[in-house]
Scaffold this active site. Structure first.
Site, PDB file in Angstrom:
ATOM      1  N   GLU A 161      27.243  58.244  51.848  1.00 54.66           N
ATOM      2  CA  GLU A 161      28.702  58.304  51.847  1.00 54.66           C
ATOM      3  C   GLU A 161      29.307  57.011  52.392  1.00 54.66           C
ATOM      4  OE1 GLU A 161      30.135  61.706  53.955  1.00 54.66           O
ATOM      5  OE2 GLU A 161      29.723  63.097  52.308  1.00 54.66           O
ATOM      6  N   GLU A 250      25.832  66.718  47.616  1.00 59.60           N
ATOM      7  CA  GLU A 250      26.281  67.365  48.858  1.00 59.60           C
ATOM      8  C   GLU A 250      27.641  67.992  48.637  1.00 59.60           C
ATOM      9  OE1 GLU A 250      25.996  65.039  52.486  1.00 59.60           O
ATOM     10  OE2 GLU A 250      27.789  66.024  53.293  1.00 59.60           O
TER      11      GLU A 250
END
Length: 339
Positions: A161, A250
């Site tokens: 991320e 995710e």
């Protein structure tokens, strides 16, 4: 069979080339049925060229929930939760992760990979970071590639991320992926690679305007149902429209803090969207942290979980995974359309 070429140094004298066969996969397992994955016309496809949607679970940060980085946990997820894929979130942030403890975290990743192979599952090795550590990521993921790159089970996620503020895809994130994926490709030219984008892997529409030059590369999309809604699906649709292959490595059924109430309605909208677009997903997370995104209650053992061991999110995710396995996943197979 899936093959790769590994080069092993013999002292300072020479290099020899070894061809390593893929491990035998258990009959009827996801990898036995679908084999090596690739990207075709903006979708992830299997060895037959058919659209393939994998569904599974992500483990929690490896330095904070190490007890679940075991064969027993992966065996249970394969047997009872009926996952196709598991994701090893190898911690790369802070002062107690893979950057400081390479061997310890490499061993955790290896245990998960070995257990996934034993069960015929796909396995994502995720460099779980918010900041850029390209040299450390390259060192870790190329070591994984040297040990396991001959296996069709293996998938690399090179940057979990990237942050939002001050982070640009073309200036910052794409060059990172060019370095790290380029190093992986020098060892493993074939296995699927998943790339993150800015804004916690939500700027997939931006990445679609300047995509990576690699084959068999897809892009991750992360969401938390209580926070990220139609606006993010619109961004994802824009990326799909430009030919990007997406995989949700995710997501959470709650809000972006990882806590708060379970948002069943928005979770179902996301699952419906993924099904329409033949996009696979991995839920966050297999861990026992005292927060609602965790699937396990605090203190839960590494396997043999009863309903009483599961949180509300854990119960919902297990039900979704088992239901998808039972109906054989409509997106999988030759009847699925390829964009």
């Amino acid at each position: 069979m899936h093959w790769t070429r590994a080069w092993i140094g013999l002292g300072a004298l020479c290099l020899i080339s070894l061809t390593l066969p893929a491990a035998a996969q258990p009959a009827g397992s996801p990898v036995a049925n679908h084999g090596a994955l690739s990207v075709k016309n903006g979708q992830i496809v299997d060895q037959h060229g058919d659209s393939f949607v994998m569904r599974g679970m992500s483990l929690f940060w490896s330095q904070w929930a190490p007890q679940y980085y075991t064969g027993e946990t992966i065996d249970w997820l394969a047997k009872d939760w009926q996952v196709d894929v598991v994701r090893a979130a190898i911690a790369a942030e802070g002062n107690d992760g893979a950057r400081q403890h390479f061997d310890r975290e490499f061993d955790k990743a290896s245990r998960v990979i070995d257990a996934a192979v034993a069960n015929g599952l796909y396995v994502i090795v995720d460099w779980h970071a918010h900041h850029a550590f390209p040299d450390e990521a390259e060192k870790f993921l190329t070591a994984i590639a040297r040990k396991y790159g001959h296996l069709p089970n293996l998938i690399y996620e090179t940057w979990n991320e990237p942050l939002r503020d001050g982070v640009d895809w073309s200036r910052d994130v794409k060059p990172y992926h060019l370095q790290v994926i380029g190093a992986i490709r020098a060892i493993d030219p074939d296995n699927l690679v998943i790339a993150g984008s800015p804004s916690w892997s939500q700027d997939v529409d931006v990445a679609a305007n300047d995509p990576l030059p690699f084959s068999n590369a897809a892009y991750t999309l992360h969401y938390y149902a209580g926070t990220h809604k139609q606006g993010l699906r619109d961004k994802a649709d824009a990326a799909l429209g430009k030919g990007l292959a997406l995989l949700v490595t995710e997501f959470g059924t709650v809000d972006s803090t990882g806590d708060g109430p379970l948002d069943r309605a928005e979770s179902e909208r996301w699952w419906d969207w993924a099904e329409r677009n033949c996009i696979g997903w991995m839920a966050w997370s297999i861990g026992d942290r005292d927060e609602s995104s965790a699937s396990l209650k605090p203190g839960t053992a590494v396997a043999d979980w009863s309903e009483n061991d599961l949180t509300e999110s854990g119960k919902l995710l297990r039900q979704k995974l088992r239901s998808a396995a039972e109906r054989k996943a409509a997106c999988n197979g030759p009847s699925a359309s390829i964009r």
